[in-house]
Scaffold this active site. Sequence first.
Site, PDB file in Angstrom:
ATOM      1  N   SER A   1       0.999  -0.948   0.454  1.00  0.00           N
ATOM      2  CA  SER A   1       0.226   0.131  -0.601  1.00  0.00           C
ATOM      3  C   SER A   1       1.105   1.470  -0.230  1.00  0.00           C
ATOM      4  O   SER A   1       0.180   2.296  -0.536  1.00  0.00           O
ATOM      5  CB  SER A   1      -1.312   0.129   1.262  1.00  0.00           C
ATOM      6  OG  SER A   1      -0.230  -0.333   2.243  1.00  0.00           O
ATOM      7  N   GLY A   2       2.292   0.933   0.510  1.00  0.00           N
ATOM      8  CA  GLY A   2       2.497   2.275   0.326  1.00  0.00           C
ATOM      9  C   GLY A   2       3.775   2.619   1.816  1.00  0.00           C
ATOM     10  O   GLY A   2       3.839   3.854   2.387  1.00  0.00           O
ATOM     11  N   GLY A   3       2.655   1.720   2.887  1.00  0.00           N
ATOM     12  CA  GLY A   3       2.715   1.957   4.859  1.00  0.00           C
ATOM     13  C   GLY A   3       4.108   1.126   5.194  1.00  0.00           C
ATOM     14  O   GLY A   3       4.480   0.347   4.159  1.00  0.00           O
ATOM     15  N   VAL A   4       4.278   0.587   6.498  1.00  0.00           N
ATOM     16  CA  VAL A   4       5.194   0.464   7.072  1.00  0.00           C
ATOM     17  C   VAL A   4       4.968  -1.200   6.830  1.00  0.00           C
ATOM     18  O   VAL A   4       6.022  -1.773   7.081  1.00  0.00           O
ATOM     19  CB  VAL A   4       5.140   0.950   7.996  1.00  0.00           C
ATOM     20  CG1 VAL A   4       4.211   1.276   8.876  1.00  0.00           C
ATOM     21  CG2 VAL A   4       6.465   0.743   8.942  1.00  0.00           C
ATOM     22  N   ASP A   5       3.692  -1.341   7.827  1.00  0.00           N
ATOM     23  CA  ASP A   5       3.122  -3.273   7.960  1.00  0.00           C
ATOM     24  C   ASP A   5       3.351  -3.879   5.932  1.00  0.00           C
ATOM     25  O   ASP A   5       4.065  -5.130   6.412  1.00  0.00           O
ATOM     26  CB  ASP A   5       1.539  -2.520   7.916  1.00  0.00           C
ATOM     27  CG  ASP A   5       1.627  -2.514   9.719  1.00  0.00           C
ATOM     28  OD1 ASP A   5       2.212  -2.556  10.328  1.00  0.00           O
ATOM     29  OD2 ASP A   5       0.276  -2.155   9.953  1.00  0.00           O
ATOM     30  N   SER A   6       2.637  -2.815   5.074  1.00  0.00           N
ATOM     31  CA  SER A   6       2.473  -4.094   4.227  1.00  0.00           C
ATOM     32  C   SER A   6       4.203  -3.699   3.655  1.00  0.00           C
ATOM     33  O   SER A   6       4.502  -4.737   3.020  1.00  0.00           O
ATOM     34  CB  SER A   6       2.134  -3.496   3.109  1.00  0.00           C
ATOM     35  OG  SER A   6       2.162  -2.113   2.739  1.00  0.00           O
TER      36      SER A   6
ATOM     37  N   LEU B   1      -1.894  -1.146  -5.919  1.00  0.00           N
ATOM     38  CA  LEU B   1      -3.008  -1.086  -6.689  1.00  0.00           C
ATOM     39  C   LEU B   1      -3.917   0.529  -6.153  1.00  0.00           C
ATOM     40  O   LEU B   1      -3.641   0.857  -5.188  1.00  0.00           O
ATOM     41  CB  LEU B   1      -4.126  -2.416  -5.799  1.00  0.00           C
ATOM     42  CG  LEU B   1      -3.755  -3.625  -5.352  1.00  0.00           C
ATOM     43  CD1 LEU B   1      -4.855  -4.189  -4.249  1.00  0.00           C
ATOM     44  CD2 LEU B   1      -3.085  -4.097  -6.165  1.00  0.00           C
TER      45      LEU B   1
ATOM     46  N   CYS C   1     -13.866  -4.232   0.328  1.00  0.00           N
ATOM     47  CA  CYS C   1     -12.593  -4.118  -0.370  1.00  0.00           C
ATOM     48  C   CYS C   1     -11.591  -5.727   0.466  1.00  0.00           C
ATOM     49  O   CYS C   1     -11.247  -6.454  -0.776  1.00  0.00           O
ATOM     50  CB  CYS C   1     -11.390  -3.061   0.111  1.00  0.00           C
ATOM     51  SG  CYS C   1     -10.302  -2.542  -0.464  1.00  0.00           S
TER      52      CYS C   1
ATOM     53  N   CYS D   1     -10.387   4.889   3.230  1.00  0.00           N
ATOM     54  CA  CYS D   1      -9.078   5.513   2.617  1.00  0.00           C
ATOM     55  C   CYS D   1     -10.277   6.456   1.455  1.00  0.00           C
ATOM     56  O   CYS D   1      -9.197   7.062   1.121  1.00  0.00           O
ATOM     57  CB  CYS D   1      -8.688   4.576   1.624  1.00  0.00           C
ATOM     58  SG  CYS D   1      -9.440   3.180   0.516  1.00  0.00           S
TER      59      CYS D   1
END
Length: 378
Positions: free
Chosen positions: A18-23, A42, A111, A210
Amino acid sequence: MTDTSQRPRPLRVLAAMSGGVDSAVAAARAAEAGHDVTGVHLALSANPQSFRTGARGCCTIEDSRDARRAADVIGIPFYVWDLADRFREDVVEDFVAEYEAGRTPNPCLRCNEKIKFAALLDKALALGFDAVCTGHYAQVIVNEDGTRELHRASDMAKDQSYVLGVLDEKQLAHALFPLGDTVTTKDEIRAEAERRGLAVAKKPDSHDICFIADGDTQGFLANRLGRAEGDIVDESGAKLGTHEGAYGFTIGQRKGLRIGTPAPDGKPRYVLDISPVNNTVTVGPADALDVTSLTAIKPRWCGTAPSGAGSYTAQLRAHGGETEATAELVDGALEVSFTEPVRGVAPGQAIVLYDGTRVVGSATIATTTRARTTTSVA
């Protein structure tokens, strides 16, 4: 029992980034475990903004660039897939239609069902991938007979199994959640990202919905559905005020009612019912929200569907607690009774059933029965 992320055979893994730290950390862990990982971002908006506003929103151009940079550091191939049309149809339009009908949807759950583990997974399998990897905090357990179960994350504070309760056994067979068995704080996940050289280590988490980056759900719905003035009434039907659209409210809501007349007892009032037919919002005291039972439709099971009545714990909101309940599938609908009354239950929300840490399945709340009125709210 062994977690799917510990399979000895390397897998071809498509990591949703997603562009976040978790993913990003999830993708890095999958690659470190020896899997053949490809990153994919995505694109879910037809007109993505260049930058997010603080911690709100996602799926921006900035997020896509952050995901690409993370993939470069991990050393994996990276692609951007355009699923904007599918996301608009299956998530955004569903969200608007549900509110218009007086229900309260959960777009994150939708989602996961329609995009990340349907459209994305279908495409991944068609391209020869074995699994989709995400940064969700949950666990997939493989039993000795090869069947799979979805369980809560090791760290309950970060558990996200509620929004994954729509996944069936086939989808679980191709799902990897590398963060699910981690008992660490979010600060430790960020520290791990920093050690790995991932620039997203200090990036704020996205919050709220989102596709509503400014957090103004009522304004978003007003732009889509138009303003329609209606009455705010009490339980007797007496008019207390007006609103600009019944779709802007949800059952259990306390703030933003803008009622000029105070309650006789001086206590706060809450939204008890939303009627899109006559555009009326009914408000009343907190104890009128107590729900003793409900009927939920469209059940989805994370494995074999249960037979007969059973005792479970139920979760009614993504960040809510558990409550004891009995449930039984009757003519395709789930009939649920609570040991103690629960509040803030709205049609359209998901109820997720648990057996210990195992996710049994989920369903969409259709009607509720209140303790004080002994009537159903649909």
